[in-house]
Write an enzyme that holds these catalytic residues in place. Structure first.
Site, PDB file in Angstrom:
ATOM      1  N   THR A   1      34.521  92.636  55.016  1.00 26.52           N
ATOM      2  CA  THR A   1      35.972  92.371  54.848  1.00 26.52           C
ATOM      3  C   THR A   1      36.876  92.857  55.896  1.00 26.52           C
ATOM      4  O   THR A   1      36.586  93.126  57.046  1.00 26.52           O
ATOM      5  CB  THR A   1      36.220  93.409  53.446  1.00 26.52           C
ATOM      6  OG1 THR A   1      37.647  92.771  53.034  1.00 26.52           O
ATOM      7  CG2 THR A   1      36.164  94.635  53.761  1.00 26.52           C
ATOM      8  N   ASN A   2      38.194  92.623  55.586  1.00 28.39           N
ATOM      9  CA  ASN A   2      39.179  93.096  56.457  1.00 28.39           C
ATOM     10  C   ASN A   2      39.015  94.561  57.276  1.00 28.39           C
ATOM     11  O   ASN A   2      39.045  95.447  56.549  1.00 28.39           O
ATOM     12  CB  ASN A   2      40.547  92.952  55.799  1.00 28.39           C
ATOM     13  CG  ASN A   2      41.052  91.610  55.605  1.00 28.39           C
ATOM     14  OD1 ASN A   2      41.464  90.931  56.259  1.00 28.39           O
ATOM     15  ND2 ASN A   2      40.866  91.401  54.305  1.00 28.39           N
TER      16      ASN A   2
ATOM     17  N   TYR B   1      37.500  78.946  60.035  1.00 31.91           N
ATOM     18  CA  TYR B   1      36.991  79.997  60.444  1.00 31.91           C
ATOM     19  C   TYR B   1      35.837  80.288  59.515  1.00 31.91           C
ATOM     20  O   TYR B   1      34.695  80.848  59.851  1.00 31.91           O
ATOM     21  CB  TYR B   1      37.988  81.419  60.324  1.00 31.91           C
ATOM     22  CG  TYR B   1      37.469  82.508  60.963  1.00 31.91           C
ATOM     23  CD1 TYR B   1      36.998  83.021  62.084  1.00 31.91           C
ATOM     24  CD2 TYR B   1      37.095  83.526  59.576  1.00 31.91           C
ATOM     25  CE1 TYR B   1      36.421  84.242  62.152  1.00 31.91           C
ATOM     26  CE2 TYR B   1      36.565  84.904  60.034  1.00 31.91           C
ATOM     27  CZ  TYR B   1      36.438  85.200  61.251  1.00 31.91           C
ATOM     28  OH  TYR B   1      35.690  86.318  61.383  1.00 31.91           O
TER      29      TYR B   1
ATOM     30  N   ARG C   1      44.126  92.537  49.111  1.00 32.16           N
ATOM     31  CA  ARG C   1      43.098  92.675  49.979  1.00 32.16           C
ATOM     32  C   ARG C   1      42.457  93.964  49.778  1.00 32.16           C
ATOM     33  O   ARG C   1      42.704  94.883  49.212  1.00 32.16           O
ATOM     34  CB  ARG C   1      43.385  92.488  51.320  1.00 32.16           C
ATOM     35  CG  ARG C   1      44.088  90.965  51.495  1.00 32.16           C
ATOM     36  CD  ARG C   1      43.212  89.823  51.620  1.00 32.16           C
ATOM     37  NE  ARG C   1      43.827  88.882  52.151  1.00 32.16           N
ATOM     38  CZ  ARG C   1      44.228  87.919  51.134  1.00 32.16           C
ATOM     39  NH1 ARG C   1      44.422  88.453  49.834  1.00 32.16           N
ATOM     40  NH2 ARG C   1      44.769  86.965  51.605  1.00 32.16           N
TER      41      ARG C   1
ATOM     42  N   HIS D   1      43.916  91.109  62.148  1.00 32.29           N
ATOM     43  CA  HIS D   1      43.894  91.157  60.488  1.00 32.29           C
ATOM     44  C   HIS D   1      45.119  91.861  60.347  1.00 32.29           C
ATOM     45  O   HIS D   1      45.534  92.358  61.171  1.00 32.29           O
ATOM     46  CB  HIS D   1      42.439  91.481  59.951  1.00 32.29           C
ATOM     47  CG  HIS D   1      41.550  90.760  60.016  1.00 32.29           C
ATOM     48  ND1 HIS D   1      40.276  91.092  60.548  1.00 32.29           N
ATOM     49  CD2 HIS D   1      41.177  89.408  59.898  1.00 32.29           C
ATOM     50  CE1 HIS D   1      39.142  90.150  60.527  1.00 32.29           C
ATOM     51  NE2 HIS D   1      39.977  89.146  59.965  1.00 32.29           N
TER      52      HIS D   1
ATOM     53  N   GLY E   1      33.946  93.974  72.640  1.00 31.13           N
ATOM     54  CA  GLY E   1      35.009  93.702  71.243  1.00 31.13           C
ATOM     55  C   GLY E   1      35.117  94.803  70.840  1.00 31.13           C
ATOM     56  O   GLY E   1      34.266  96.095  70.853  1.00 31.13           O
TER      57      GLY E   1
ATOM     58  N   GLY F   1      29.237  90.498  71.884  1.00 35.72           N
ATOM     59  CA  GLY F   1      30.487  91.043  71.582  1.00 35.72           C
ATOM     60  C   GLY F   1      30.568  92.715  71.754  1.00 35.72           C
ATOM     61  O   GLY F   1      31.444  93.155  71.107  1.00 35.72           O
TER      62      GLY F   1
END
Length: 329
Positions: free
Chosen positions: A178-179, A150, A223, A193, A27, A24
């Site tokens: 996390t996010n 997911y 979050r 996200h 990405g 990846g």
């Protein structure tokens, strides 16, 4: 003692002079990991899809046989915002499970010294008594229905990683991120996200002089948000320092209601209209916050970027790359 904790403990790894495969690599996260690796004395492999098709086992085995990476940092996978998870759960599950199994098998077959799997806090149970994600409670309940396909693919990665460690001694471990948000993200409302999706909404609304921005949910969901440069730094530290089967959280531990996030992005973007809450829209689990005490202990590290500072840099990047950011889906 849990089975994860009882697994084989393996020696730490030094990155110097290693051949490092970043799956990846083109990405969002993989690109930032590669950028960080430029300051190391290593050889980095960042193959294109044509060179390495992770969904095909034959392609994985052939690539590993030729390149023989010492370290694999496995960032690849079907990235998924909440809307896409709800819309294409089978595709997301199928892609991620196939990729993860193939990478595990290839890393074992061609004797990689270490495999660092990039997991997600989505794989944690949807409800925990304390409201904090603690690594020893990773398997203590079902995932939230909104992210089940997911999250299960990421949970399966931990099971596979542990199985290969137990049976073959493969030094494979998983980081639970996390996010994330930051420059170069996919800002698609469907795939991103929440932080990056909101940045796009507010920036487009500002450019078009729209009177309001609609945000899904009530704004009450809580979050935590991790700037991508911090995530990349933590991954490389963990590659050197962390060798346990028990997954390791990588986050900030800082709690932020979505309403506060939206208001902060509105201010930083310069949007002067209203925020309209679509209370019929999905918002997922009400609370997702990591306990990062083990991260601090094991890595001797904590994130450098506060949320406001990271959002400023991301919004500035979005402004400078507006056409690219808006068109990327």
């Amino acid at each position: 003692m849990s089975k994860l904790i009882a697994c084989i403990m393996l020696p730490a790894m030094k990155l110097t002079n290693k051949i490092i495969l970043v799956t990846g690599g083109s990405g969002f996260l993989g690109g930032h990991v590669i950028e960080k690796l430029k300051s190391y004395d290593v050889r980095v492999l960042a193959p294109s899809h044509k060179e390495l098709d992770l969904i095909r086992l034959e392609s994985c085995l052939d690539y590993f046989a030729k390149k023989r990476p010492h370290l694999v940092i496995h960032c690849a996978g079907a990235i998924s915002g909440l809307l896409q998870i709800l819309d294409t759960p089978a595709e997301i599950f199928d892609t991620n499970v196939r990729i993860n199994l193939n990478v595990l098998k290839a890393a074992h077959e061609y004797q990689a010294e270490k495999l660092v799997n990039i997991g997600s806090t989505c794989a944690y149970p949807g409800e925990l008594p304390t409201g904090y994600f603690r690594e020893e409670e990773f398997f203590n309940g079902p995932m939230h229905k909104s992210v089940e396909s997911y999250g299960f693919s990421k949970r399966a990665m931990v099971v596979g990683s542990t199985a290969y460690r137990q049976q073959y001694g493969l030094n494979s471990m998983t980081l639970l991120l996390t996010n994330m948000y930051g420059p170069g993200d996919v800002f698609s409302v469907e795939r991103a996200h929440v932080a990056s999706a909101l940045i796009k909404k507010f920036m487009v609304a500002k450019r078009n002089n729209e009177p309001a921005v609609e945000v899904l949910g009530t704004g009450k969901a809580v979050r935590e948000f991790l700037y991508v440069e911090d995530a990349a730094e933590a991954i490389l530290l963990a590659a050197e320092k962390y060798d346990e089967a028990l997954p390791l959280n990588v986050g900030t531990g800082e709690e932020r209601p979505i309403a506060e996030l939206a208001q902060m992005i509105k201010e930083l973007s310069g949007f002067t209209g209203r925020i309209v809450w679509n209370r019929n829209g999905p918002e997922g689990a009400l609370r997702k916050v990591s306990d990062v005490s083990r991260m601090k202990e094991k890595l001797g590290w904590e994130p450098k970027y506060f949320l406001r500072d990271g959002l400023k840099k991301t919004i500035r990047w979005f402004e400078d790359h507006y056409e690219e950011a808006v068109s990327k889906i």
